[in-house]
Motif scaffolding. Structure first.
Motif, PDB file in Angstrom:
ATOM      1  N   PRO A   1       0.835  -1.216   0.000  1.00 34.95           N
ATOM      2  CA  PRO A   1       0.000   0.000   0.000  1.00 34.95           C
ATOM      3  C   PRO A   1       0.863   1.257   0.000  1.00 34.95           C
ATOM      4  CG  PRO A   1      -0.175  -1.162   2.131  1.00 34.95           C
ATOM      5  CD  PRO A   1       0.877  -1.871   1.329  1.00 34.95           C
ATOM      6  N   THR A   2       0.536   2.204  -0.887  1.00 34.02           N
ATOM      7  CA  THR A   2       1.290   3.467  -0.944  1.00 34.02           C
ATOM      8  C   THR A   2       0.330   4.624  -1.213  1.00 34.02           C
ATOM      9  OG1 THR A   2       1.701   3.852  -3.308  1.00 34.02           O
ATOM     10  CG2 THR A   2       3.071   2.179  -2.238  1.00 34.02           C
TER      11      THR A   2
ATOM     12  N   GLY B   1       1.528   6.862  -3.445  1.00 37.06           N
ATOM     13  CA  GLY B   1       2.056   7.337  -4.721  1.00 37.06           C
ATOM     14  C   GLY B   1       3.224   8.293  -4.576  1.00 37.06           C
TER      15      GLY B   1
ATOM     16  N   GLY C   1      12.349   4.027  -2.054  1.00 40.08           N
ATOM     17  CA  GLY C   1      11.876   3.383  -0.826  1.00 40.08           C
ATOM     18  C   GLY C   1      10.681   2.490  -1.136  1.00 40.08           C
TER      19      GLY C   1
ATOM     20  N   LEU D   1      10.170  -1.997  -1.585  1.00 43.15           N
ATOM     21  CA  LEU D   1       9.071  -2.820  -1.058  1.00 43.15           C
ATOM     22  C   LEU D   1       8.450  -3.639  -2.190  1.00 43.15           C
ATOM     23  CD1 LEU D   1       6.971  -0.395   1.265  1.00 43.15           C
ATOM     24  CD2 LEU D   1       9.035  -1.614   1.812  1.00 43.15           C
TER      25      LEU D   1
ATOM     26  N   TYR E   1      -0.151  17.190  -1.026  1.00 46.34           N
ATOM     27  CA  TYR E   1       0.524  15.894  -1.188  1.00 46.34           C
ATOM     28  C   TYR E   1       0.741  15.634  -2.688  1.00 46.34           C
ATOM     29  CZ  TYR E   1       2.286  11.479   0.298  1.00 46.34           C
ATOM     30  OH  TYR E   1       3.139  10.454   0.549  1.00 46.34           O
TER      31      TYR E   1
ATOM     32  N   TYR F   1       3.604  -5.474   2.674  1.00 44.61           N
ATOM     33  CA  TYR F   1       4.944  -4.905   2.884  1.00 44.61           C
ATOM     34  C   TYR F   1       4.846  -3.456   3.344  1.00 44.61           C
ATOM     35  CZ  TYR F   1       6.285  -9.169   0.642  1.00 44.61           C
ATOM     36  OH  TYR F   1       6.444 -10.510   0.372  1.00 44.61           O
ATOM     37  N   PHE F   2       5.533  -3.176   4.439  1.00 46.10           N
ATOM     38  CA  PHE F   2       5.533  -1.829   5.015  1.00 46.10           C
ATOM     39  C   PHE F   2       6.965  -1.402   5.285  1.00 46.10           C
ATOM     40  CE2 PHE F   2       1.352  -3.461   5.735  1.00 46.10           C
ATOM     41  CZ  PHE F   2       0.531  -2.362   5.584  1.00 46.10           C
ATOM     42  N   GLY F   3       7.212  -0.086   5.211  1.00 46.80           N
ATOM     43  CA  GLY F   3       8.567   0.421   5.437  1.00 46.80           C
ATOM     44  C   GLY F   3       8.769   0.806   6.890  1.00 46.80           C
TER      45      GLY F   3
ATOM     46  N   LYS G   1      10.467   3.208   7.792  1.00 45.22           N
ATOM     47  CA  LYS G   1      10.511   4.675   7.955  1.00 45.22           C
ATOM     48  C   LYS G   1       9.339   5.114   8.829  1.00 45.22           C
ATOM     49  CE  LYS G   1       9.384   7.963   4.897  1.00 45.22           C
ATOM     50  NZ  LYS G   1       8.675   9.040   5.631  1.00 45.22           N
ATOM     51  N   ASP G   2       8.187   4.484   8.579  1.00 51.68           N
ATOM     52  CA  ASP G   2       7.005   4.747   9.404  1.00 51.68           C
ATOM     53  C   ASP G   2       6.956   3.659  10.474  1.00 51.68           C
ATOM     54  OD1 ASP G   2       5.395   6.888   7.650  1.00 51.68           O
ATOM     55  OD2 ASP G   2       6.378   5.450   6.347  1.00 51.68           O
TER      56      ASP G   2
ATOM     57  N   GLN H   1       3.838   3.146  12.543  1.00 54.03           N
ATOM     58  CA  GLN H   1       2.780   2.597  11.698  1.00 54.03           C
ATOM     59  C   GLN H   1       2.916   1.084  11.551  1.00 54.03           C
ATOM     60  OE1 GLN H   1       1.221   4.416   7.885  1.00 54.03           O
ATOM     61  NE2 GLN H   1       2.684   3.008   6.994  1.00 54.03           N
TER      62      GLN H   1
ATOM     63  N   GLN I   1      13.532  -2.354   5.603  1.00 53.31           N
ATOM     64  CA  GLN I   1      14.473  -1.299   6.044  1.00 53.31           C
ATOM     65  C   GLN I   1      14.228   0.045   5.361  1.00 53.31           C
ATOM     66  OE1 GLN I   1      18.487  -2.377   5.235  1.00 53.31           O
ATOM     67  NE2 GLN I   1      18.626  -3.744   6.999  1.00 53.31           N
ATOM     68  N   ILE I   2      14.650   1.098   6.028  1.00 53.61           N
ATOM     69  CA  ILE I   2      14.542   2.450   5.446  1.00 53.61           C
ATOM     70  C   ILE I   2      15.520   2.585   4.276  1.00 53.61           C
ATOM     71  CG2 ILE I   2      14.817   4.919   5.890  1.00 53.61           C
ATOM     72  CD1 ILE I   2      14.299   4.384   8.837  1.00 53.61           C
ATOM     73  N   VAL I   3      15.025   3.118   3.173  1.00 47.21           N
ATOM     74  CA  VAL I   3      15.905   3.411   2.042  1.00 47.21           C
ATOM     75  C   VAL I   3      16.235   4.904   2.087  1.00 47.21           C
ATOM     76  CG1 VAL I   3      16.141   3.372  -0.470  1.00 47.21           C
ATOM     77  CG2 VAL I   3      14.837   1.578   0.696  1.00 47.21           C
TER      78      VAL I   3
ATOM     79  N   MET J   1      14.265   8.548   2.178  1.00 43.62           N
ATOM     80  CA  MET J   1      13.441   8.890   1.013  1.00 43.62           C
ATOM     81  C   MET J   1      12.002   9.074   1.452  1.00 43.62           C
ATOM     82  SD  MET J   1      14.865   6.678  -2.125  1.00 43.62           S
ATOM     83  CE  MET J   1      16.566   6.861  -2.625  1.00 43.62           C
TER      84      MET J   1
HETATM   85  P1  AMP Z   1       3.612   6.259   1.725  1.00 45.98           P
HETATM   86  O1  AMP Z   1       3.392   6.321   0.252  1.00 45.98           O
HETATM   87  O2  AMP Z   1       4.438   7.366   2.270  1.00 45.98           O
HETATM   88  O3  AMP Z   1       2.330   6.023   2.494  1.00 45.98           O
HETATM   89  O4  AMP Z   1       4.483   4.964   1.988  1.00 45.98           O
HETATM   90  C1  AMP Z   1       4.072   3.700   1.548  1.00 45.98           C
HETATM   91  C2  AMP Z   1       4.956   2.653   2.170  1.00 45.98           C
HETATM   92  O5  AMP Z   1       6.301   2.873   1.766  1.00 45.98           O
HETATM   93  C3  AMP Z   1       4.928   2.702   3.703  1.00 45.98           C
HETATM   94  O6  AMP Z   1       4.924   1.376   4.208  1.00 45.98           O
HETATM   95  C4  AMP Z   1       6.205   3.433   4.014  1.00 45.98           C
HETATM   96  O7  AMP Z   1       6.728   3.109   5.287  1.00 45.98           O
HETATM   97  C5  AMP Z   1       7.113   2.931   2.911  1.00 45.98           C
HETATM   98  N1  AMP Z   1       8.230   3.851   2.715  1.00 45.98           N
HETATM   99  C6  AMP Z   1       8.154   5.179   2.446  1.00 45.98           C
HETATM  100  N2  AMP Z   1       9.389   5.711   2.389  1.00 45.98           N
HETATM  101  C7  AMP Z   1      10.258   4.713   2.636  1.00 45.98           C
HETATM  102  C8  AMP Z   1      11.676   4.626   2.728  1.00 45.98           C
HETATM  103  N3  AMP Z   1      12.463   5.679   2.563  1.00 45.98           N
HETATM  104  N4  AMP Z   1      12.234   3.427   3.002  1.00 45.98           N
HETATM  105  C9  AMP Z   1      11.451   2.329   3.190  1.00 45.98           C
HETATM  106  N5  AMP Z   1      10.106   2.345   3.110  1.00 45.98           N
HETATM  107  C10 AMP Z   1       9.520   3.516   2.841  1.00 45.98           C
END
Ligand code: AMP
Length: 285
Positions: free
Chosen positions: A28-29, A31, A36, A40, A71, A145-147, A149-150, A153, A174-176, A184
């Protein structure tokens, strides 16, 4: 890559895949995709037969109307990026597809959601849980899959999966980071040149703080990070806390947990950035 905009359309495609016993990964994103997100997606593509990437700027998780309006949205560019990433369905629904009726559900995540992001963005995690649970019901993935960074969350999503009894494996990635260490984020696009340059100090100072763990108290590290960052033009720390990675509650001394993590929110101008640093190696968690 196949772009689908309706719930019915996606469900039909996935039904066919399920009949063929294919496993489904889900990312889920919101966009404005960057590396990063792509990491995922790559992981999902590697670990599943088919992957779904949702692109949906979820209004219910924004407590700040201006943040929602500003946004970044760039579906065409996102689709181009995903074309290179393998076997994916891109699900980009309108708000009415996800919320045919207003979502009035209230989740209770206790104190996992009352600290840090939950404290400074009231209602944020309720909105996240609304959209992610709705998307889980639509996609019915095997893995999601979740990052990290959050980080908060990802902990709350695991709790939600438990509470709602979803049979979905949550994979935290992991955080990219950019070459200079900045995590990112789609919001980085909104930084001006000075803010972008100065924002690299967030990771630099967090990273340096790891070396202070053995010689400084939790309180001293918190103050150091906050003060150093606040000295940098355009940056203003909203919060920096060192918490237990499982309970997300503040710790007072390092011995309280085997998994201390520092979580931060910083304004660069009016752009709100988050990041975190682990004061432990993941194998000891
Ligand atoms: P978002 O679009 O910001 O809601 O992010 C969607 C997913 O991508 C979430 O699970 C975030 O944690 C992950 N994500 C965003 N930025 C990064 C990053 N720099 N490294 C790893 N995961 C990320």
């Amino acid at each position: 890559m196949q772009l689908i905009k309706t719930v019915a359309g996606l469900k039909k495609e996935l039904e066919n895949k399920r009949k063929e016993n294919m496993s489904i990964g889900f990312v889920p994103t919101m966009g404005a995709l960057h590396n990063g997100h792509i990491e995922l997606v790559k992981r999902s593509v590697t670990e599943n037969d088919i992957s779904v990437v949702s692109i949906f700027v979820n209004p219910t998780q924004f407590n700040d109307k201006n943040d929602l309006l500003k946004y970044p949205r760039m579906l065409d560019a996102d689709c181009k990026l995903l074309e290179k990433t393998g076997n994916t369905f891109v699900f980009a629904p309108d708000v009415e597809e996800i919320y045919p009726e207003p979502d009035t559900r209230q989740f209770d995540f206790g104190c996992l959601a009352c600290v840090m992001e939950g404290q400074f963005r009231p209602g944020h995690f309720n909105g996240v849980a609304q959209v992610v649970s709705r998307l889980f019901e639509i996609v019915e993935p095997d893995r999601a899959y979740f990052g990290e960074k959050d980080f908060q969350q990802s902990v709350i999503i695991r709790e939600m999966v438990k509470q709602l009894n979803f049979n979905i494996q949550i994979v935290a990635c992991q955080i990219v980071r950019e070459a200079d260490g900045l995590a990112m984020s789609s919001r980085n696009l909104r930084l001006n040149e000075v803010q972008r340059k100065n924002a690299a100090n967030i990771f630099r100072i967090l990273n340096e703080s790891r070396n202070k763990k053995d010689s400084h108290s939790v309180q001293a590290v918190k103050l150091l990070v906050e003060n150093e960052l606040n000295l940098i033009p355009e940056l203003k720390v909203e919060y920096f806390d060192i918490v237990d990675a499982h309970t997300l509650q503040s710790i007072n001394n390092w011995e309280e947990t085997g998994a201390p993590i520092g979580c931060i929110a910083v304004f660069a101008g009016d752009v709100r950035l988050i990041d975190n640093i682990k004061y432990f190696s993941p194998s000891t968690k």
